[in-house]
Design a protein around this motif. Sequence first.
Motif, PDB file in Angstrom:
ATOM      1  N   GLU A  52      32.212   5.866 -42.046  1.00 15.82           N
ATOM      2  CA  GLU A  52      32.919   5.715 -40.776  1.00 15.82           C
ATOM      3  C   GLU A  52      32.066   6.209 -39.608  1.00 15.82           C
ATOM      4  O   GLU A  52      32.063   5.620 -38.526  1.00 15.82           O
ATOM      5  N   ILE A  53      31.321   7.303 -39.798  1.00 11.79           N
ATOM      6  CA  ILE A  53      30.446   7.818 -38.735  1.00 11.79           C
ATOM      7  C   ILE A  53      29.313   6.836 -38.471  1.00 11.79           C
ATOM      8  O   ILE A  53      28.923   6.606 -37.305  1.00 11.79           O
ATOM      9  N   VAL A  54      28.781   6.227 -39.531  1.00  7.94           N
ATOM     10  CA  VAL A  54      27.722   5.233 -39.350  1.00  7.94           C
ATOM     11  C   VAL A  54      28.235   4.059 -38.523  1.00  7.94           C
ATOM     12  O   VAL A  54      27.522   3.539 -37.640  1.00  7.94           O
ATOM     13  N   VAL A  55      29.465   3.632 -38.782  1.00 18.23           N
ATOM     14  CA  VAL A  55      30.051   2.531 -38.000  1.00 18.23           C
ATOM     15  C   VAL A  55      30.184   2.932 -36.534  1.00 18.23           C
ATOM     16  O   VAL A  55      29.945   2.131 -35.625  1.00 18.23           O
ATOM     17  N   ILE A  56      30.570   4.198 -36.275  1.00 17.07           N
ATOM     18  CA  ILE A  56      30.703   4.662 -34.884  1.00 17.07           C
ATOM     19  C   ILE A  56      29.343   4.695 -34.200  1.00 17.07           C
ATOM     20  O   ILE A  56      29.212   4.295 -33.026  1.00 17.07           O
ATOM     21  N   LEU A  57      28.314   5.127 -34.906  1.00 16.22           N
ATOM     22  CA  LEU A  57      26.984   5.251 -34.295  1.00 16.22           C
ATOM     23  C   LEU A  57      26.274   3.910 -34.172  1.00 16.22           C
ATOM     24  O   LEU A  57      25.519   3.690 -33.215  1.00 16.22           O
ATOM     25  N   ARG A  58      26.499   3.033 -35.155  1.00 13.52           N
ATOM     26  CA  ARG A  58      25.801   1.740 -35.153  1.00 13.52           C
ATOM     27  C   ARG A  58      26.814   0.597 -35.308  1.00 13.52           C
ATOM     28  O   ARG A  58      26.967   0.020 -36.388  1.00 13.52           O
ATOM     29  N   PRO A  59      27.556   0.302 -34.234  1.00 16.72           N
ATOM     30  CA  PRO A  59      28.519  -0.810 -34.292  1.00 16.72           C
ATOM     31  C   PRO A  59      27.785  -2.162 -34.322  1.00 16.72           C
ATOM     32  O   PRO A  59      26.558  -2.226 -34.261  1.00 16.72           O
ATOM     33  N   LYS A  60      28.561  -3.223 -34.430  1.00 18.91           N
ATOM     34  CA  LYS A  60      27.950  -4.559 -34.454  1.00 18.91           C
ATOM     35  C   LYS A  60      27.158  -4.815 -33.179  1.00 18.91           C
ATOM     36  O   LYS A  60      26.081  -5.415 -33.204  1.00 18.91           O
TER      37      LYS A  60
END
Length: 565
Positions: A328-336
């Motif tokens: 989830e943190i990776v998604v926050i830091l590197r969104p689409k």
Amino acid sequence: MRFSAPRSTSPSPERRKLKYGVPSDELEDSESSQSDAESAHSSASSDSIWYKSESEVPPPPPRPSRPKRSTAEQYYIEDTIASIRLRVNHHDPYEEWEKEIKQESFRLARTEQSLSKVERHKKQSQAHKAEANKRSVVQEKQMQAIQDHLAALNIRRQVGEKAMVEAWKERNKKLWDGIEAVIKSEEEKVRIKLEAERKKREEEERKRQEEEERRRQEEEKKRKEEEERMRQEQEEAEAKRRREEAERIRREREQAEAKLRETLGITTATQDWCSARDMLRLLKAGPMVTVKANQNLKSIWSAGRRAIIPKIGQLTEDPQNILRIYEEIVVILRPKTPHHQTVYFALLSNLAKAIFMQAEIEVTAEKRSAIPLAQLAVRLLVGIEGFAKIFWTKLCQRAGGWPVPFTIPSADSDGSTFTAEQRKKAMGYREEDTSVGDYLARISGIMRIYFLIMGHNLTQPTEEPLHLAYRQSRYWTYFARMLMDHQLMEDPVAPNVLHVALDVGGLEARDIWGQQWIKLLERLYECTTTGIPGTNGRLLGGSSPEGTSARVRVQIEIERILSAP
């Protein structure tokens, strides 16, 4: 003991007193004649001193003639001598009887003594046996009393444990309430701070414009002065060029050595601390200023920060939970749609800060809560680009020089001199540190995260190598640097940090480095008992109460590691 029988009066008629001897007048006559002869001879001898020789001395007068004894006297004398001889050879039956009585009394006394001694020993044996029986009865009563007391203590312990569990649950609830309150308070502080910074920027912009106008006029004046100095500078140029050439060669040599150390993964403590300080200045003057100045970037950054902070608070020791939060943190830091670079680095800074703030709050209460934080940090260090350097920067910002370890100097890495307040902040002190104990607990919580990251690398190496600051070799380097810095060793924080390091990875390090690690621990043990070498016997942690208690914990931990199978 001696015994004797009383002596009775002898009935023997022979023991009466008898008189033996010659007549007294005969004795007196013989004695007087002898004394007269002696006196005459002595007077003649005494008179000889008046003559020239002995031949002139007249001879002594002749002895007077003694009348002959009568027949009756002669018989009397012979009878007396015979009586004396009879007396000398007389055998007295009483004396024999007396001697036998004494021997019989002595034999009876010895027999009575032997019987008395046997009786006394028998009574003593009976008394000892009775006393032993009495003592055994008393000991049995005492043993029963001790067992009853232990049973009562066990009941009180169970009641105390139950009360402690209830108190812990209540404390945990209050802790989470406090965390939510801190988050809200921090957000309010940030809002007020941003508003003040906006006003400050507007004022600085106005001053900047005025300063530029003044600077333009000064530059015009300086240009004319520069033209005047040009001639003099040309004369000095050649000498300066030669100096610069020598300096360039020296710098190239130092750079080559630095590249070699970097290739081998070797850095100095000063380099590690300076890199963290340089990165902190770049972070504050670059991404953070840019994000806060741009409203669109600021809104994206605020949304990401608000999404990251709750994720850190949801960590548990469940591996699935850790993996889910990491993703989830990776998604926050590197969104689409990728973030702007400044927003990305600002979010990395907030992510590292959130991890350390969570460690300061939770690890102080329960050290096991540091494990999921460290496991998440390892995943982020491997999987998030650029996070390793920013994590190291925020670690040194929150804990001062202890992650290096390094004594904070009087000047910053850029050469600017610290004020007393700035140096204290660079050492890791915060406004919430109301006492030395609060500071020690907070630093210990942060450092436990750092040592767990290195400990994870000791026992479970990652697929991709971590940054140099988190690798296996840094654990050994940390202890070596600490032992070489006497000023750090005397600080009360040192034994607290060393105890955390030994508690986290001391046994694993012994399995990896073997005898060399044991030698290092023996030297550290000497610092806790006999004193730090070269400090006149000063011990690890100094003489403060905090340092003394932590020094004892280090001793116990070293003994545990060395005695472990």
